[in-house]
Structures are given as C-alpha cells and as structure tokens.
Design a protein around this motif. Structure first.
Motif, PDB file in Angstrom:
ATOM      1  N   GLN A  45       0.838  -1.207   0.000  1.00 27.01           N
ATOM      2  CA  GLN A  45       0.000   0.000   0.000  1.00 27.01           C
ATOM      3  C   GLN A  45       0.868   1.251   0.000  1.00 27.01           C
ATOM      4  OE1 GLN A  45      -2.096  -0.814   3.610  1.00 27.01           O
ATOM      5  NE2 GLN A  45      -3.999  -1.321   2.534  1.00 27.01           N
ATOM      6  N   GLU A  47       3.882   1.634  -1.140  1.00 26.01           N
ATOM      7  CA  GLU A  47       4.493   1.814  -2.459  1.00 26.01           C
ATOM      8  C   GLU A  47       3.485   2.369  -3.461  1.00 26.01           C
ATOM      9  OE1 GLU A  47       6.767  -0.816  -5.855  1.00 26.01           O
ATOM     10  OE2 GLU A  47       6.649  -1.587  -3.819  1.00 26.01           O
ATOM     11  N   GLU A  48       2.247   1.884  -3.418  1.00 31.81           N
ATOM     12  CA  GLU A  48       1.207   2.402  -4.316  1.00 31.81           C
ATOM     13  C   GLU A  48       0.963   3.885  -4.055  1.00 31.81           C
ATOM     14  OE1 GLU A  48      -2.365   0.111  -3.987  1.00 31.81           O
ATOM     15  OE2 GLU A  48      -1.341  -1.757  -4.530  1.00 31.81           O
ATOM     16  N   GLN A  49       0.864   4.272  -2.780  1.00 28.50           N
ATOM     17  CA  GLN A  49       0.659   5.682  -2.441  1.00 28.50           C
ATOM     18  C   GLN A  49       1.827   6.533  -2.915  1.00 28.50           C
ATOM     19  OE1 GLN A  49       0.029   5.751   1.783  1.00 28.50           O
ATOM     20  NE2 GLN A  49      -1.983   4.790   1.646  1.00 28.50           N
ATOM     21  N   TYR A  50       3.039   6.035  -2.740  1.00 24.47           N
ATOM     22  CA  TYR A  50       4.229   6.758  -3.175  1.00 24.47           C
ATOM     23  C   TYR A  50       4.206   6.974  -4.686  1.00 24.47           C
ATOM     24  CZ  TYR A  50       9.050   7.717  -4.411  1.00 24.47           C
ATOM     25  OH  TYR A  50      10.177   8.267  -4.946  1.00 24.47           O
ATOM     26  N   LEU A  51       3.884   5.931  -5.433  1.00 20.33           N
ATOM     27  CA  LEU A  51       3.843   6.052  -6.893  1.00 20.33           C
ATOM     28  C   LEU A  51       2.749   7.015  -7.354  1.00 20.33           C
ATOM     29  CD1 LEU A  51       4.484   2.347  -7.944  1.00 20.33           C
ATOM     30  CD2 LEU A  51       6.082   4.274  -8.046  1.00 20.33           C
ATOM     31  N   GLU A  52       1.600   6.998  -6.678  1.00 21.33           N
ATOM     32  CA  GLU A  52       0.527   7.937  -7.017  1.00 21.33           C
ATOM     33  C   GLU A  52       0.979   9.381  -6.788  1.00 21.33           C
ATOM     34  OE1 GLU A  52      -2.907   6.835  -4.770  1.00 21.33           O
ATOM     35  OE2 GLU A  52      -3.198   4.967  -5.888  1.00 21.33           O
ATOM     36  N   LYS A  53       1.632   9.621  -5.650  1.00 18.45           N
ATOM     37  CA  LYS A  53       2.133  10.976  -5.366  1.00 18.45           C
ATOM     38  C   LYS A  53       3.195  11.389  -6.372  1.00 18.45           C
ATOM     39  CE  LYS A  53       1.259  10.808  -0.410  1.00 18.45           C
ATOM     40  NZ  LYS A  53       1.857  10.737   0.933  1.00 18.45           N
ATOM     41  N   GLU A  55       3.487  10.342  -9.505  1.00 20.85           N
ATOM     42  CA  GLU A  55       2.803  10.631 -10.776  1.00 20.85           C
ATOM     43  C   GLU A  55       2.132  12.002 -10.731  1.00 20.85           C
ATOM     44  OE1 GLU A  55       0.163   7.376 -11.446  1.00 20.85           O
ATOM     45  OE2 GLU A  55       1.780   6.034 -12.094  1.00 20.85           O
ATOM     46  N   GLU A  56       1.480  12.329  -9.611  1.00 20.35           N
ATOM     47  CA  GLU A  56       0.817  13.634  -9.474  1.00 20.35           C
ATOM     48  C   GLU A  56       1.822  14.766  -9.558  1.00 20.35           C
ATOM     49  OE1 GLU A  56      -1.523  13.782  -5.926  1.00 20.35           O
ATOM     50  OE2 GLU A  56      -2.723  12.047  -6.513  1.00 20.35           O
ATOM     51  N   LYS A  59       2.920  15.288 -13.108  1.00 19.62           N
ATOM     52  CA  LYS A  59       1.897  15.954 -13.902  1.00 19.62           C
ATOM     53  C   LYS A  59       1.912  17.456 -13.664  1.00 19.62           C
ATOM     54  CE  LYS A  59      -1.308  12.104 -14.201  1.00 19.62           C
ATOM     55  NZ  LYS A  59      -2.618  11.569 -13.772  1.00 19.62           N
TER      56      LYS A  59
END
Length: 62
Positions: A45, A47-53, A55-56, A59
């Motif tokens: 979880q 790692e997923e949150q880190y990757l989302e941040k 990517e944001e 952008k």
C-alpha cells in the motif's frame, strides 16, 4: 515472526524451517503486514501511495 507464524507448525528439519521463514517474509511480512515506518500501511500500500504521489507531482511539473 515466531508468534505470528512459526508456532503454528511442527518443524521437521532445517529445510522445512527455512521454507517457513522464507514464505512468511515473502508472502506476508513484505506485502501484507502493517509497518510503523510506512505510516501503518502494508509495504505494498505504501508503495502504491508513493507512486501515485510521484505521478501527481510529475503531472504538475509538465
């Protein structure tokens, strides 16, 4: 680890103990178990949150 996993089994030999420890680490501890240094998320979880941040933030820079 002993309380959460090893005490559930009768260990037959060194190879069996090795497999049990490996299974615990690879399938539970490193993927599912909550860690305090990950803000009480599982490593997956976190790692997923880190990757989302990440990517944001990429952008926003583009």
């Amino acid at each position: 680890m002993k309380r959460e996993w090893i005490n559930r089994f009768v260990i037959l030999d060194y190879q069996h103990a090795y497999r049990l420890v490996f299974e615990y680490i690879e399938t539970f501890y490193n993927t599912v178990r909550l860690h305090s240094h990950c803000d009480y998320c599982s490593p997956g979880q976190y790692e997923e949150q880190y990757l989302e941040k990440l990517e944001e933030s990429l952008k926003l820079v583009s």
